[in-house]
Design an enzyme around this catalytic site. Structure first.
Site, PDB file in Angstrom:
ATOM      1  CB  CYS A  19      -0.940  -0.010   1.199  1.00 25.71           C
ATOM      2  SG  CYS A  19      -1.794  -1.585   1.350  1.00 25.71           S
TER       3      CYS A  19
ATOM      4  CG  HIS B  69      -2.101   4.430   4.850  1.00 24.39           C
ATOM      5  ND1 HIS B  69      -1.907   4.322   3.486  1.00 24.39           N
ATOM      6  CD2 HIS B  69      -2.299   3.155   5.290  1.00 24.39           C
ATOM      7  CE1 HIS B  69      -1.975   3.042   3.133  1.00 24.39           C
ATOM      8  NE2 HIS B  69      -2.213   2.318   4.217  1.00 24.39           N
TER       9      HIS B  69
ATOM     10  CD  GLU C  51      -2.041   7.716   8.818  1.00 23.46           C
ATOM     11  OE1 GLU C  51      -1.532   8.474   7.975  1.00 23.46           O
ATOM     12  OE2 GLU C  51      -3.064   7.032   8.584  1.00 23.46           O
TER      13      GLU C  51
ATOM     14  CE  LYS D 218      -5.565   4.130   1.675  1.00 25.94           C
ATOM     15  NZ  LYS D 218      -4.644   5.269   1.897  1.00 25.94           N
TER      16      LYS D 218
ATOM     17  CG  HIS E 120      -6.387   0.791   0.680  1.00 29.32           C
ATOM     18  ND1 HIS E 120      -5.405   1.333  -0.123  1.00 29.32           N
ATOM     19  CD2 HIS E 120      -5.744   0.246   1.748  1.00 29.32           C
ATOM     20  CE1 HIS E 120      -4.219   1.110   0.429  1.00 29.32           C
ATOM     21  NE2 HIS E 120      -4.408   0.453   1.561  1.00 29.32           N
TER      22      HIS E 120
ATOM     23  CG  PHE F  44      -0.254  -5.724   4.294  1.00 30.32           C
ATOM     24  CD1 PHE F  44      -0.809  -4.914   5.276  1.00 30.32           C
ATOM     25  CD2 PHE F  44      -1.071  -6.650   3.667  1.00 30.32           C
ATOM     26  CE1 PHE F  44      -2.151  -5.024   5.633  1.00 30.32           C
ATOM     27  CE2 PHE F  44      -2.418  -6.778   4.018  1.00 30.32           C
ATOM     28  CZ  PHE F  44      -2.959  -5.954   4.994  1.00 30.32           C
TER      29      PHE F  44
END
Length: 412
Positions: free
Chosen positions: A163, A302, A313, A334, A339, A398
């Site tokens: 991502c 994010h 975050e 998002k 996403h 990830f």
């Protein structure tokens, strides 16, 4: 002596519009591009919703024969690149093709081709597998096809960091220009993975929202959030050395001034719980731009709407910004487009550029119930007109990949 890098062109294919203008207008309106998945029957699937690209016809951007030799993630990348190059007003006939590079990433490549050909393999045997399977499937083909379609012969790379792919693709392109390897870079990310195996894989991880209400599915920083919604599309930006842009009289959207990247070295899917890795990426980007945390007006988070991401975050922002964390405006794109995985950072970077250009920070759509554990200003309720001189965009992938870009108003 590192060179200054500016942004001169933008291109986007998104779930709320297949051009930058449509996409940005959608963000300003708080338009949510999420709906029931139409690509396959979701009866047996936990996740029923996705943010699909609508009304996309590859023949509007390339000839039919070329389109046929590309999977959708490549088609999206070529389409967004076409818009970005036209927006930048680059006359490719006048440029040295070896000085224009490509840094376009995809987190996954084509799951569609794998599913399709594996079914053939099982049902009809190995001799029936499409000879083009490998070049259709592999993730570097977005960069490869962009190079081929537009005759660009410079450095061509494909960053794959889940991502964080879109953000790191732009960051590495920025470094390539700073260092003098290219004068122009076509940079960004692309993804098209709303497929049976893609959706079931993320659902098995319990990463996807199981909500069936499009307006309560992708709800970053909301107390009721329960996972992300898969999106698809592409975001492409044209980066140039300042000298090159000025020599041709280009319109300059802003200056890309900082890039930071770190690893959590913690867990394959969860960000570090104290937010230290993501905080360090933000600190590095701010230091790279020779700025201070107080100079940042806006953070495009994010903000995936998973419990862990949004909480950790937030901790990272508090760690990196100290008392200024309470004052900075934060949102999550998002909330409207879902996403976009490898393309997420690229379309979010475009949102930062437009926020600077138009002096507007879009709403985090769907954020209704404050999570006391998060507790910062996430642009709830409606977007806000404000002067944005400096913005940062965060991506966390990830594997523990953290990346941050800093863009600011261009001043000579």
């Amino acid at each position: 002596m590192s060179r200054r890098v500016v942004v001169t062109g933008l291109g986007a294919i998104t779930p709320i519009g297949n051009s930058v203008e449509e996409y940005w207008n959608g963000l300003k309106e708080g338009k949510v591009g999420i709906g029931p998945i139409t690509y396959f029957d979701t009866t047996d699937y936990k996740a029923k919703l996705a943010a699909q690209v609508k009304d996309f016809n590859p023949k509007d951007y390339m000839d039919a024969k070329a389109a046929k030799r590309m999977e959708q993630f490549c088609q999206f990348a070529v389409a967004a690149t076409k818009e970005a190059l036209e927006d930048a007003g680059l006359d490719l006939a006048q440029e040295d093709p070896y000085r224009i590079g490509i840094s376009v990433g995809s987190g996954i490549g084509s799951l569609q081709s794998v599913e399709r050909e594996y079914k053939k393999l099982l049902e009809k045997g190995p001799s029936r597998v499409n000879p083009l399977l490998v070049p259709l499937m592999i993730s570097n083909m977005a960069a490869g096809n962009v190079s081929i379609q537009f005759g660009l012969k410079g450095k061509s790379i494909n960053v794959v960091t889940a991502c964080a792919t879109g953000t790191q693709s732009i960051g590495e392109a920025f470094r390539s220009i700073q260092y003098g390897e290219a004068d122009v870079m076509v940079a960004g990310g692309t993804e098209s993975s709303i497929t049976p195996i893609g959706v079931s894989g993320f659902a098995a991880l319990t990463a996807l929202s199981t909500s069936e209400d499009p307006l309560r599915a992708s709800i970053p920083f909301d107390k009721e959030r329960n996972g992300f919604v898969m999106g698809e599309g592409a975001g492409i930006v044209i980066l140039e050395s300042l000298e090159h842009a000025q020599a041709r009289g280009a319109k300059i959207y802003g200056e890309l001034a900082g890039y930071g990247a770190t690893s959590d070295a913690y867990h394959i899917t969860s960000p570090a719980e104290d937010g230290a890795g993501a905080a360090k990426a933000m600190e590095l980007a701010i230091a790279d731009a020779k700025m201070k945390p107080e100079d940042v007006d806006y953070i495009n988070a994010h903000g995936t709407a998973t419990h862990h991401n949004d909480l950790f975050e937030t901790k990272a922002i508090k760690l990196a910004f100290g008392p200024h964390a309470e004052k900075v405006k934060i949102n999550s794109t998002k909330s409207m487009v879902g996403h976009l995985l490898g393309a997420a950072g690229a379309v979010e970077f475009i949102a930062c550029i437009k926020s600077i250009e138009e002096g507007f920070v879009h709403v985090t759509a769907g954020l209704e119930i404050d999570d006391p554990e998060c507790g910062l200003d996430y642009t709830k309720g409606k977007g806000m007109a404000m002067d944005v001189n400096c913005a940062i965009s965060n991506s966390l992938g990830f594997g523990g990949h953290n990346a941050t870009l800093l863009v600011r108003k261009f001043v000579e």
